[in-house]
Write a protein that holds these residues in place. Structure first.
Motif, mmCIF file in Angstrom:
data_model
loop_
_atom_site.group_PDB
_atom_site.id
_atom_site.type_symbol
_atom_site.label_atom_id
_atom_site.label_comp_id
_atom_site.label_asym_id
_atom_site.label_seq_id
_atom_site.Cartn_x
_atom_site.Cartn_y
_atom_site.Cartn_z
ATOM 1 N N MET A 1 94.037 7.096 32.150
ATOM 2 C CA MET A 1 92.705 6.855 31.623
ATOM 3 C C MET A 1 92.602 5.402 31.161
ATOM 4 S SD MET A 1 90.720 8.691 28.421
ATOM 5 C CE MET A 1 90.709 10.273 29.223
ATOM 6 N N ARG A 2 91.520 4.776 31.505
ATOM 7 C CA ARG A 2 91.272 3.378 31.164
ATOM 8 C C ARG A 2 90.850 3.256 29.697
ATOM 9 N NH1 ARG A 2 86.223 1.330 32.129
ATOM 10 N NH2 ARG A 2 86.092 -0.799 31.446
ATOM 11 N N THR A 3 91.456 2.325 28.968
ATOM 12 C CA THR A 3 91.088 2.082 27.579
ATOM 13 C C THR A 3 89.886 1.137 27.527
ATOM 14 O OG1 THR A 3 93.362 2.351 26.843
ATOM 15 C CG2 THR A 3 91.898 1.163 25.358
ATOM 16 N N VAL A 4 88.935 1.480 26.680
ATOM 17 C CA VAL A 4 87.747 0.659 26.490
ATOM 18 C C VAL A 4 87.839 0.045 25.091
ATOM 19 C CG1 VAL A 4 85.229 0.631 26.428
ATOM 20 C CG2 VAL A 4 86.406 2.250 27.920
ATOM 21 N N LYS A 5 87.955 -1.283 25.022
ATOM 22 C CA LYS A 5 88.006 -1.972 23.732
ATOM 23 C C LYS A 5 86.591 -2.351 23.339
ATOM 24 C CE LYS A 5 92.668 -3.667 24.204
ATOM 25 N NZ LYS A 5 93.574 -4.803 24.127
ATOM 26 N N ILE A 6 86.208 -1.905 22.147
ATOM 27 C CA ILE A 6 84.837 -2.103 21.683
ATOM 28 C C ILE A 6 84.850 -2.684 20.269
ATOM 29 C CG2 ILE A 6 82.649 -0.963 21.153
ATOM 30 C CD1 ILE A 6 83.462 1.241 23.134
ATOM 31 N N PRO A 7 84.138 -3.804 20.038
ATOM 32 C CA PRO A 7 84.022 -4.333 18.673
ATOM 33 C C PRO A 7 83.232 -3.379 17.777
ATOM 34 C CG PRO A 7 83.369 -5.979 20.312
ATOM 35 C CD PRO A 7 83.484 -4.665 21.025
ATOM 36 N N PRO A 55 85.931 9.760 24.000
ATOM 37 C CA PRO A 55 86.514 9.330 22.718
ATOM 38 C C PRO A 55 87.988 8.931 22.835
ATOM 39 C CG PRO A 55 85.197 11.298 22.401
ATOM 40 C CD PRO A 55 85.276 11.074 23.888
ATOM 41 N N GLU A 56 88.724 9.576 23.726
ATOM 42 C CA GLU A 56 90.146 9.260 23.888
ATOM 43 C C GLU A 56 90.373 7.882 24.492
ATOM 44 O OE1 GLU A 56 88.862 12.225 25.409
ATOM 45 O OE2 GLU A 56 89.218 13.291 23.540
ATOM 46 N N SER A 57 89.365 7.349 25.172
ATOM 47 C CA SER A 57 89.531 6.057 25.834
ATOM 48 C C SER A 57 89.125 4.877 24.947
ATOM 49 C CB SER A 57 88.709 6.021 27.124
ATOM 50 O OG SER A 57 87.328 5.988 26.838
ATOM 51 N N VAL A 58 88.523 5.157 23.785
ATOM 52 C CA VAL A 58 87.986 4.091 22.938
ATOM 53 C C VAL A 58 89.051 3.523 22.006
ATOM 54 C CG1 VAL A 58 86.318 3.542 21.107
ATOM 55 C CG2 VAL A 58 85.644 5.025 23.008
ATOM 56 N N GLN A 59 89.134 2.213 21.991
ATOM 57 C CA GLN A 59 89.959 1.493 21.021
ATOM 58 C C GLN A 59 89.049 0.463 20.356
ATOM 59 O OE1 GLN A 59 93.317 -0.565 22.666
ATOM 60 N NE2 GLN A 59 93.992 -1.326 20.698
ATOM 61 N N PHE A 60 88.902 0.581 19.041
ATOM 62 C CA PHE A 60 87.996 -0.311 18.328
ATOM 63 C C PHE A 60 88.713 -1.574 17.875
ATOM 64 C CE2 PHE A 60 85.702 3.741 17.412
ATOM 65 C CZ PHE A 60 84.501 3.397 18.019
ATOM 66 N N GLU A 61 87.989 -2.681 17.941
ATOM 67 C CA GLU A 61 88.412 -3.943 17.341
ATOM 68 C C GLU A 61 87.584 -4.083 16.074
ATOM 69 O OE1 GLU A 61 87.083 -8.384 18.155
ATOM 70 O OE2 GLU A 61 88.374 -7.626 19.758
ATOM 71 N N HIS A 62 88.224 -4.039 14.914
ATOM 72 C CA HIS A 62 87.500 -4.066 13.637
ATOM 73 C C HIS A 62 87.068 -5.480 13.275
ATOM 74 C CE1 HIS A 62 89.891 -0.225 12.523
ATOM 75 N NE2 HIS A 62 88.811 0.062 13.221
ATOM 76 N N LEU A 63 85.791 -5.604 12.966
ATOM 77 C CA LEU A 63 85.205 -6.855 12.489
ATOM 78 C C LEU A 63 84.621 -6.558 11.109
ATOM 79 C CD1 LEU A 63 83.268 -7.741 15.768
ATOM 80 C CD2 LEU A 63 85.542 -8.517 15.116
ATOM 81 N N PHE A 64 85.329 -6.960 10.058
ATOM 82 C CA PHE A 64 84.937 -6.635 8.685
ATOM 83 C C PHE A 64 84.099 -7.740 8.067
ATOM 84 C CE2 PHE A 64 88.817 -4.078 9.043
ATOM 85 C CZ PHE A 64 88.456 -2.910 8.395
ATOM 86 N N ASP A 65 83.118 -7.362 7.239
ATOM 87 C CA ASP A 65 82.558 -8.346 6.329
ATOM 88 C C ASP A 65 83.528 -8.413 5.145
ATOM 89 O OD1 ASP A 65 81.902 -6.220 4.578
ATOM 90 O OD2 ASP A 65 79.804 -6.754 4.430
ATOM 91 N N VAL A 66 83.415 -9.456 4.333
ATOM 92 C CA VAL A 66 84.394 -9.678 3.257
ATOM 93 C C VAL A 66 84.439 -8.498 2.292
ATOM 94 C CG1 VAL A 66 84.984 -11.148 1.283
ATOM 95 C CG2 VAL A 66 84.271 -12.185 3.431
ATOM 96 N N SER A 67 83.294 -7.965 1.954
ATOM 97 C CA SER A 67 83.224 -6.865 1.005
ATOM 98 C C SER A 67 83.936 -5.619 1.532
ATOM 99 C CB SER A 67 81.755 -6.563 0.703
ATOM 100 O OG SER A 67 81.654 -5.615 -0.313
#
Length: 128
Positions: A1-7, A55-67
């Protein structure tokens, strides 16, 4: 299964919930949760519902605000991070509380400082 990287952009709401948003395809998907892991699960459900992304293919890239960053990593001491960044601790506290928003330069300075501290920690060896 192909991984999808999503911000996944994560911000802290006034209610101290984590609010997240993802842009995928033609959709802007948003939701909130009390933890980042719960938010990820909700966002995966939305991606399935609107875009049929498994859902199994999703890998999130976390973009946090400072808070949200300091809420998620609550073990970080604001005054110590400010000292390492060469910033006024009171100003960083204002960013964390949401009273002020950092400029892009200030946000990058905080990010660089955290990455430098993480690099130092990766070099640590603990002996028993």
């Amino acid at each position: 299964m192909r991984t999808v990287k999503i911000p996944l952009t994560i911000e802290r709401g006034e209610d101290k919930q984590f609010w997240g948003r993802v842009e995928y395809g033609e959709n802007l998907l948003t939701d909130f949760a009390s933890s980042v892991s719960e938010l990820e699960e909700k966002m995966k459900d939305l991606l399935w519902d609107f875009e049929e992304v498994s859902p199994e293919s999703v890998q999130f890239e976390h973009l946090f605000d400072v808070s949200a960053l300091f809420q998620r990593f609550d073990f970080l001491k604001i005054s110590n991070v400010a000292e390492h960044a060469g910033m006024n601790p009171g100003l960083l506290r204002q960013y964390v509380s949401g009273a002020k928003s950092p400029s892009l330069d200030q946000a990058k300075k905080i990010e660089r400082t955290l990455h430098e501290l993480a690099t130092e920690l990766q070099k640590v060896t603990i002996v028993a």
